[in-house]
Design a protein around this motif. Structure first.
Motif, PDB file in Angstrom:
ATOM      1  N   ILE A   7       0.838  -1.203   0.000  1.00 25.97           N
ATOM      2  CA  ILE A   7       0.000   0.000   0.000  1.00 25.97           C
ATOM      3  C   ILE A   7       0.869   1.248   0.000  1.00 25.97           C
ATOM      4  O   ILE A   7       0.643   2.196  -0.766  1.00 25.97           O
ATOM      5  N   LEU A   8       1.904   1.244   0.857  1.00 26.08           N
ATOM      6  CA  LEU A   8       2.778   2.413   0.925  1.00 26.08           C
ATOM      7  C   LEU A   8       3.559   2.582  -0.367  1.00 26.08           C
ATOM      8  O   LEU A   8       3.856   3.702  -0.779  1.00 26.08           O
ATOM      9  N   ALA A   9       3.899   1.480  -1.010  1.00 26.06           N
ATOM     10  CA  ALA A   9       4.613   1.568  -2.280  1.00 26.06           C
ATOM     11  C   ALA A   9       3.763   2.251  -3.339  1.00 26.06           C
ATOM     12  O   ALA A   9       4.268   3.020  -4.169  1.00 26.06           O
ATOM     13  N   ILE A  10       2.454   1.980  -3.329  1.00 24.94           N
ATOM     14  CA  ILE A  10       1.546   2.630  -4.281  1.00 24.94           C
ATOM     15  C   ILE A  10       1.525   4.137  -4.044  1.00 24.94           C
ATOM     16  O   ILE A  10       1.593   4.946  -4.976  1.00 24.94           O
ATOM     17  N   VAL A  11       1.456   4.513  -2.747  1.00 18.61           N
ATOM     18  CA  VAL A  11       1.460   5.940  -2.423  1.00 18.61           C
ATOM     19  C   VAL A  11       2.756   6.584  -2.881  1.00 18.61           C
ATOM     20  O   VAL A  11       2.773   7.677  -3.436  1.00 18.61           O
ATOM     21  N   LEU A  12       3.878   5.883  -2.667  1.00 19.77           N
ATOM     22  CA  LEU A  12       5.164   6.399  -3.086  1.00 19.77           C
ATOM     23  C   LEU A  12       5.211   6.564  -4.594  1.00 19.77           C
ATOM     24  O   LEU A  12       5.667   7.586  -5.113  1.00 19.77           O
ATOM     25  N   ASP A  49       8.116   0.165   8.495  1.00 14.33           N
ATOM     26  CA  ASP A  49       7.638   0.312   7.120  1.00 14.33           C
ATOM     27  C   ASP A  49       7.873   1.722   6.595  1.00 14.33           C
ATOM     28  O   ASP A  49       8.302   1.920   5.446  1.00 14.33           O
ATOM     29  N   VAL A  50       7.587   2.718   7.412  1.00 12.24           N
ATOM     30  CA  VAL A  50       7.771   4.100   6.978  1.00 12.24           C
ATOM     31  C   VAL A  50       9.242   4.395   6.716  1.00 12.24           C
ATOM     32  O   VAL A  50       9.590   5.064   5.739  1.00 12.24           O
ATOM     33  N   ARG A  51      10.118   3.882   7.566  1.00 16.87           N
ATOM     34  CA  ARG A  51      11.545   4.094   7.335  1.00 16.87           C
ATOM     35  C   ARG A  51      11.979   3.450   6.016  1.00 16.87           C
ATOM     36  O   ARG A  51      12.791   4.018   5.272  1.00 16.87           O
ATOM     37  N   THR A  52      11.430   2.289   5.709  1.00 19.82           N
ATOM     38  CA  THR A  52      11.754   1.635   4.440  1.00 19.82           C
ATOM     39  C   THR A  52      11.286   2.459   3.260  1.00 19.82           C
ATOM     40  O   THR A  52      12.022   2.676   2.287  1.00 19.82           O
ATOM     41  N   MET A  53      10.059   2.941   3.335  1.00 16.78           N
ATOM     42  CA  MET A  53       9.514   3.731   2.249  1.00 16.78           C
ATOM     43  C   MET A  53      10.221   5.085   2.094  1.00 16.78           C
ATOM     44  O   MET A  53      10.463   5.548   0.986  1.00 16.78           O
ATOM     45  N   LEU A  54      10.560   5.697   3.213  1.00 20.90           N
ATOM     46  CA  LEU A  54      11.300   6.958   3.134  1.00 20.90           C
ATOM     47  C   LEU A  54      12.676   6.740   2.509  1.00 20.90           C
ATOM     48  O   LEU A  54      13.174   7.604   1.775  1.00 20.90           O
TER      49      LEU A  54
END
Length: 251
Positions: A7-12, A49-54
């Protein structure tokens, strides 16, 4: 965890499609919201998860001050959650990572919150190695002055300063009375605090949680419980207040 990362990858991806500073700002705002929600729930998975996405976002926007700031801030929050369960070496590595990201953010754009968080990061280093007290103590004073200079009415600056005062002896400028004063100032400043997205906006409920702790340590149970109640009015899902602070104050 994989589903959440997806989900976070889609937002990214949606943010990166903008291929502009606006895209970085959108992702920074998403990260801000995720970090703040995780801080209230007390979970580690969301912060990881947020640290990974950031990290992925910073590949596309390596010099974005807010992305760097939020990576440092997310790491700071993760430290708070893991401090009682991880080995000293692991905590030291996380602490150093938070410091590096916050310092990089300041190089790009000095922010009061970055300086304030660095005072907490250096405080952790002193707690782990008291021999660093003289050197890092002076650095904390300098960072505090920078934070106040940039955010004289920024409630997050007063909140973090109050947290530091809670664990600093009165002879070194800390103590419960000083902490109570700073938390009270923070609570008052949050009334008119309204930073635009994606700027940092955390801490309103947290200020009441720490204000309650200061009251509790002074034996003022009624005042402490009133502050905790106010924190839950702001953030009903604040797990630390519900499951730790209120039961402790109610004994």
């Amino acid at each position: 965890m994989r589903a959440r990362l997806g989900i976070l990858a889609i937002v990214l991806a949606q943010s990166l499609n903008g291929q502009s500073l606006t895209g970085a700002a959108k992702w920074a705002d998403s990260a801000r919201k995720e970090i703040d929600a995780a801080a209230m729930s007390g979970g580690t998975t969301a912060l990881v998860d947020v640290r990974t996405m950031l990290g992925r976002a910073l590949v596309a926007f390596p010099n974005d001050a807010l992305l760097l700031h939020y990576q440092g801030y997310a790491t700071y929050r993760l430290l708070n959650v893991l401090s009682a369960t991880k080995a000293p070496g692991e905590l030291a590595a996380l602490n150093d990572s938070a410091r590096i990201f916050l310092e990089r953010s300041i190089e790009k754009r000095p922010m009061a919150e970055s300086y304030a968080l660095l005072t907490a990061i250096y405080g952790r280093q002193i707690n782990a190695d008291p021999s660093l007290g003289m050197t890092l103590g002076m650095e904390i004073q300098r960072m505090s002055m920078e934070a106040r200079g940039l955010g004289g009415r920024n409630p997050r600056v007063f909140l973090v300063a109050g947290q530091g005062a809670m664990f600093t002896p009165p002879e070194y400028g800390g103590g419960l009375d000083q902490a109570l004063k700073l938390f009270t100032q923070a609570v008052e400043l949050y009334v008119t605090d309204a930073p635009p997205a994606p700027e940092p906006s955390w801490g309103k409920a947290e200020a009441y949680a720490w204000l309650g702790q200061a009251y509790d340590k002074q034996g003022k149970k009624a005042e402490a419980l009133a502050a905790y109640k106010k924190a839950l009015e702001i953030e009903p899902g604040y797990s630390w207040v519900s499951y730790v602070l209120i039961p402790a104050a109610s004994k």
